[in-house]
Every structure is written in C-alpha cells, then in structure tokens.
Write an enzyme that holds these catalytic residues in place. Sequence first.
Site, mmCIF file in Angstrom:
data_model
loop_
_atom_site.group_PDB
_atom_site.id
_atom_site.type_symbol
_atom_site.label_atom_id
_atom_site.label_comp_id
_atom_site.label_asym_id
_atom_site.label_seq_id
_atom_site.Cartn_x
_atom_site.Cartn_y
_atom_site.Cartn_z
ATOM 1 N N GLN A 175 0.851 -1.171 0.000
ATOM 2 C CA GLN A 175 0.000 0.000 0.000
ATOM 3 C C GLN A 175 0.895 1.232 0.000
ATOM 4 O OE1 GLN A 175 -3.490 0.061 2.328
ATOM 5 N NE2 GLN A 175 -3.682 2.286 2.290
ATOM 6 N N ASP A 216 7.343 13.948 -8.443
ATOM 7 C CA ASP A 216 7.514 13.194 -7.193
ATOM 8 C C ASP A 216 8.807 12.389 -7.248
ATOM 9 O OD1 ASP A 216 7.072 12.027 -4.726
ATOM 10 O OD2 ASP A 216 5.523 10.648 -5.420
HETATM 11 N N1 LIG Z 1 6.047 -1.749 -12.460
HETATM 12 C C1 LIG Z 1 6.511 -2.119 -11.267
HETATM 13 N N2 LIG Z 1 7.267 -3.229 -11.141
HETATM 14 C C2 LIG Z 1 7.722 -3.633 -9.946
HETATM 15 N N3 LIG Z 1 7.488 -2.984 -8.798
HETATM 16 C C3 LIG Z 1 6.735 -1.880 -8.832
HETATM 17 C C4 LIG Z 1 6.198 -1.393 -10.067
HETATM 18 N N4 LIG Z 1 5.491 -0.295 -9.816
HETATM 19 C C5 LIG Z 1 5.573 -0.093 -8.487
HETATM 20 N N5 LIG Z 1 6.308 -1.038 -7.875
HETATM 21 C C6 LIG Z 1 6.603 -1.124 -6.421
HETATM 22 O O1 LIG Z 1 5.568 -0.496 -5.676
HETATM 23 C C7 LIG Z 1 6.019 0.670 -5.008
HETATM 24 C C8 LIG Z 1 4.978 1.779 -5.043
HETATM 25 O O2 LIG Z 1 4.666 2.118 -6.374
HETATM 26 P P1 LIG Z 1 4.260 3.599 -6.826
HETATM 27 O O3 LIG Z 1 5.336 4.510 -6.414
HETATM 28 O O4 LIG Z 1 3.884 3.583 -8.250
HETATM 29 O O5 LIG Z 1 2.929 3.816 -5.971
HETATM 30 P P2 LIG Z 1 2.521 4.970 -4.957
HETATM 31 O O6 LIG Z 1 1.226 4.662 -4.342
HETATM 32 O O7 LIG Z 1 2.679 6.261 -5.584
HETATM 33 O O8 LIG Z 1 3.584 4.740 -3.853
HETATM 34 P P3 LIG Z 1 4.312 5.788 -2.943
HETATM 35 O O9 LIG Z 1 3.399 6.859 -2.655
HETATM 36 O O10 LIG Z 1 4.671 4.940 -1.782
HETATM 37 O O11 LIG Z 1 5.480 6.248 -3.730
HETATM 38 C C9 LIG Z 1 7.326 1.006 -5.692
HETATM 39 O O12 LIG Z 1 8.206 1.695 -4.852
HETATM 40 C C10 LIG Z 1 7.856 -0.354 -6.086
HETATM 41 O O13 LIG Z 1 8.470 -0.968 -4.980
HETATM 42 MG MG LIG Z 2 5.992 5.969 -5.288
#
Ligand SMILES: Nc1ncnc2c1ncn2[C@@H]1O[C@H](COP(=O)(O)OP(=O)(O)OP(=O)(O)O)[C@@H](O)[C@H]1O
Ligand SMILES: [Mg+2]
Lengths: 360, 232
Positions: free
Chosen positions: B21, B139
């Site tokens: 999450q 970001d």
């Molecule tokens: N395409 C992908 N392949 C593998 N792992 C991924 C991928 N996309 C996201 N993740 C994993 O999931 C995490 C969170 O993804 P993302 O940054 O897109 O979401 P978020 O909700 O914006 O998260 P945050 O706010 O915590 O940065 C990443 O840091 C990574 O560990």
């Molecule tokens: Mg992220």
Amino acid sequence: MSLRFMGHRKDTVCINVYLLAFSAAMPVVIGFEGSANKIGIGIIRDGEVLSNPRRTYITPPGQGFMPSDTARHHRAVILTVLKEALEQAGLKPADIDCVAYTKGPGMGAPLVTVALVARTVAQLWGTPLLGVNHCIGHIEMGRLITRADNPTVLYVSGGNTQVIAYSQRRYRIFGETIDIAVGNCLDRFARVIKISNDPSPGYNIEQMAKKGSQFVELPYTVKGMDVSFSGILSYIEDMSHKMLSSGQCTEEDLCFSLQETVFSMLVEITERAMAHCGSQEVLIVGGVGCNLRLQEMMGVMCKERGAKLFATDERFCIDNGAMIAQAGWEMFRSGQITELEDSWITQRYRTDAVEVTWRD
Amino acid sequence: METKENKLSSEFLCGVELLKQGAEARLYRCHFLGRPSIVKERFHKRYRHPALDDKLSHRRTLQEVRSILRCRRAGILVPVVYFVDYSSNCIFLEEIVDSCTVREHIASSLCSNRELEQLVEQIGQILAKMHDEDVIHGDLTTSNMLLRPGQDDVVSQLFVIDFGLSYISSLPEDKGVDLYVLEKAFLSTHPTTEELFEKLLKSYVAASSKSLPVIRKLDEVRLRGRKRSMVG
Ligand SMILES: Nc1ncnc2c1ncn2[C@@H]1O[C@H](COP(=O)(O)OP(=O)(O)OP(=O)(O)O)[C@@H](O)[C@H]1O
Ligand SMILES: [Mg+2]
C-alpha cells in the site's frame, strides 16, 4: 527596577551549578517563548508541566501583527507572565536549574525582547542558559505529551509547514512548503474577508467551516512531499469577493472549501512521507495542529494504513513556554548549554540544523 | 457510485496478491494476458472530500499514463502500460521483475562508492532526458526509481515509476523545482550524501541541452527555502 522581585541570587559559581544540576535527580527548566504573537513562559520538572501561562497579541480584523508592535506587547506583559509561571509552579528562582529561551526561527524584534529577559534572569539567578530551536520545541513537547516514540511529524503553524522524521541525530525535513506556510495562508484569507483574529483567525475559520456545505474547487498543489499554498491564496484573494457578492457561495462555504483543500494536501504529504520512511506513527504539532478537522482527516488516513495518530490540544499545540522548557530539558540533560556570548537569536533556523544529542 | 466502483475494481482484482500500500495507491501483483504485471489502483481516500477525491484520482491516473507513454517514446525506461480502467482508476503495468528501489539499493550499502557514483550519474542522465522531453515527474524520490542490477557485462537498468504527479512543461522553474524536490528527498533519506547528489546534478548538466536556466532556477528555489524566516 521591576526585575527586583526575582533578584534572588544563587551563591554559587557557575561551574558548581552545572554539576549540581547534572547530579540533581530532577532538573527544573524554565522556558521563554515569544517568536511570534504569543508570549509564554513554562516550567518543567522531569516531564511534568508545573506551569505554562501565556498571552496573545491580538490585532483588529483585517490586520496582521507587525514585529515592533508585537515586541512592545511582549515587553509589556513578560514580567507578569514570569511571575505567574513561578507562582503557579509554586517555585522560587532558586529552584530553577536552567533557563531556556527561543533562539529562532521567528520575528526578530519579539525574539530579541524575550531573549534579553531570559539572559537577564539567568545571570540574576546564576543558572545556565540554553538557546532552543522553536520547531524542536514543538516536536519534543508533542512527544512528551503524547508519548509518541518515533513519529512522522507534521509541523503546521503560522510560519511553518514541514513533514519531519528523525534519523541519525537530526530531525530531517522530508517535505515542506515551497512558498508560504499553511497558517499564513489561512490567516491571510481571514484578513481578506475580515474574519476576527480573536482568539485566532484559524479558530474562527474552523468554526465557520462547520457551517459550510458547498465545496468550491480551489487549486491543489502537491509536489512530491512538498506543498505550495501561494496559488490557492492568490486565487481566493482574487475570487472571493466576486463569488460572495454574486451569491455563488457563502463565506462559510469558502472556509469549508479552503480547509478541505489545504488539509487534504497536508494529509497527503504526511502519508507520502510515511510510505517513504515506512513509518506507522504520526504526530501533529504547531498551532494549526489543534484544528479538529485536520486531526479528523489525519485520523482517517492513519486508520486506513493501520497507523497511529498523536495530537495535542491548544495548550501545547499553540506556541507556549513549556515546549521550550522541554526541549531545553532534553538538551540540558545531554550536556548542552549556551554560553552567554553565544546567546544570540536568529530569524532563520532550520529544524535540521540542530544536532539531536538526546536521542539514539 | 462508490459501491459501483468498488465492485468494478474488486471484479478486476479478484485472485490477485496485494503487494504494497503506497501513499496514494494499492499495488497488486497479477498476470495480464500471461505477463507478470502490477495493478496500481487509486482507491478512495476517505479523508478527503469526494469531489476532490474523484478529481485527483482521475487526473493522476490520466497523467501517469500520458507521461509513461511520452517517456517510453523518448527511450526512457518505464513500465509498459498494458491496460487502463478509468472508471476504477486502475492501471495495469508491466512488472519490473528482479528489481529493487534505488532507495533500498543505496540503503543496503552493498555497493561500493564507485558503483554509487555510476548509479547517480545514470540517474542524472535519465532525468536530463526526461526534462528535455518536458516531462516534469513531480515526485522524484529514490523510492520512485527501480533498479534491475546488471550481471557481468550486462549494464544495470534504471526504471522511473510513479508518474501520478507528473505534467508537461517546458518552464525552467518547473524543472528546477522537480530537482529541488529530489534533492530534499535524497538528502533526507540518505544522510551525508551531499557530494553524491552534486555528482548527480553534474551528470544532469552534462547530459541536458537546456540545463543552464534549470540549474539557475534550482539555486533560486533553494535560496527561497533558506531565506524563509519561518515565524511561528
Ligand atoms: N512496475 C513495477 N514493477 C515492480 N514494482 C513496482 C512497479 N510499480 C511499483 N512497484 C513497487 O511499488 C512501489 C509503489 O509504487 P508507486 O510509487 O507507483 O505507488 P505509490 O502509491 O505512488 O507509492 P508511494 O506513494 O509509496 O510512492 C514502488 O516503490 C515499487 O516498490
Ligand atoms: Mg511511489
């Protein structure tokens, strides 16, 4: 002349006083705070708040507080507040082991006024001095009152908006405003539509917002873990009179929408920092932090993440003397003191500039 | 309204494994037409007003997809977008398998100084390329970069992810703020890496054709931060 009532001198040379204080089981620290429009003096003994009286300089609706007027206000009441602090604590000057004061950040003239009195009493009483970072005061007071251990801190006030987390001997700033503080945005909006500054513009906005219902869309600016409020402020400055006179919305609707928007931004960057640091605790400090709607929104976010929220009420959220005493106590305990010749003030003093010698 | 969307996404997401999450989305691992993928679901944030929530979730899903496509066209490594469902704000992305975040990689301190320098140089080059395409990430943190380590003579690959706050702009101010956001996240996450970050900027400058006004803006924004008197 009016300083006389506290002209009680300790008959010891300074070095002995330090040793005494270190060996004393329960050092008593008095804290002087006056970096903005509040003047507060608080006394703390080993985590117990013995007294914490405060006065607020309140300006007429539509007006902010100017440095020199604020300093004049502080000068006029500081000795009365000091007397109250000692009396309510049931202590004599001889019982005080250390005098802490706000070194910065804040407004120059009020800071100087308060530091001068702190320096004077420290010399009269023969106690060591400690210059404290105001933001650290908020954090340590919040930790003391709520017992939060290692929280992600949202520090929101009239002059500051920061998301802070501790690591390796510093309170590190993960996110902050890139222009004005959230409290400043609220205060200036209050001036635009002439909301009263008594007891504070933020409090009155909060009450009016409860009666608002229509959500007016406002600019929403989050950049990573940073936020920006100047766009919202100028938008609402330009539009509010038009929207109000055309009957498009009410003042209450504007208060409601402004709160919903800026608080969402704050909760969002806090959540970003938590996800980034893997943290499961949030502590809200600073004057805006006593807003119950902000606390409620943060609580919902925390619940969704299985995290815990810690917040305090206006006694400790809003600038006060005890918070300076508490941070001073932590510093004192870890062996810090400020020499007289180093007891200056500074308007700019970043939270991450302080080495945190009292935490692992 | 809300229940309908929830139902939609739950239909999509049945039998998938919750990976993480994040701050604004839940990430699930699944297979899309046989390929390992990640579903990024921008679920309702109950703390914010529904009107604001709908708007933000939708806008960010849209921005994320757009910028990923734009980066991909420019040859920047990003996950492939397999499918988007705008009604539930779900994006199906290629899973970057065998990767870790740059943040984890730096924190693990498994790498030598030389390797770290190479890594930040690579980051600088990628950001230069992205900014030259006028993509502002919005970001930039070391959590939002994935590293797939190379082996032997295969170079390591660096993927940029999480474009929800991104937008298109050619203004040096926007690019400068983008770097400022990264600088602060970088230095607060990885204490005492000032020199390393300088190396990152150096490689950005060397690789970008329009870096001069950007760096000037970065200095300006930094100064604003330091000058702010922070009353109260
Ligand atoms: N395409 C992908 N392949 C593998 N792992 C991924 C991928 N996309 C996201 N993740 C994993 O999931 C995490 C969170 O993804 P993302 O940054 O897109 O979401 P978020 O909700 O914006 O998260 P945050 O706010 O915590 O940065 C990443 O840091 C990574 O560990
Ligand atoms: Mg992220």
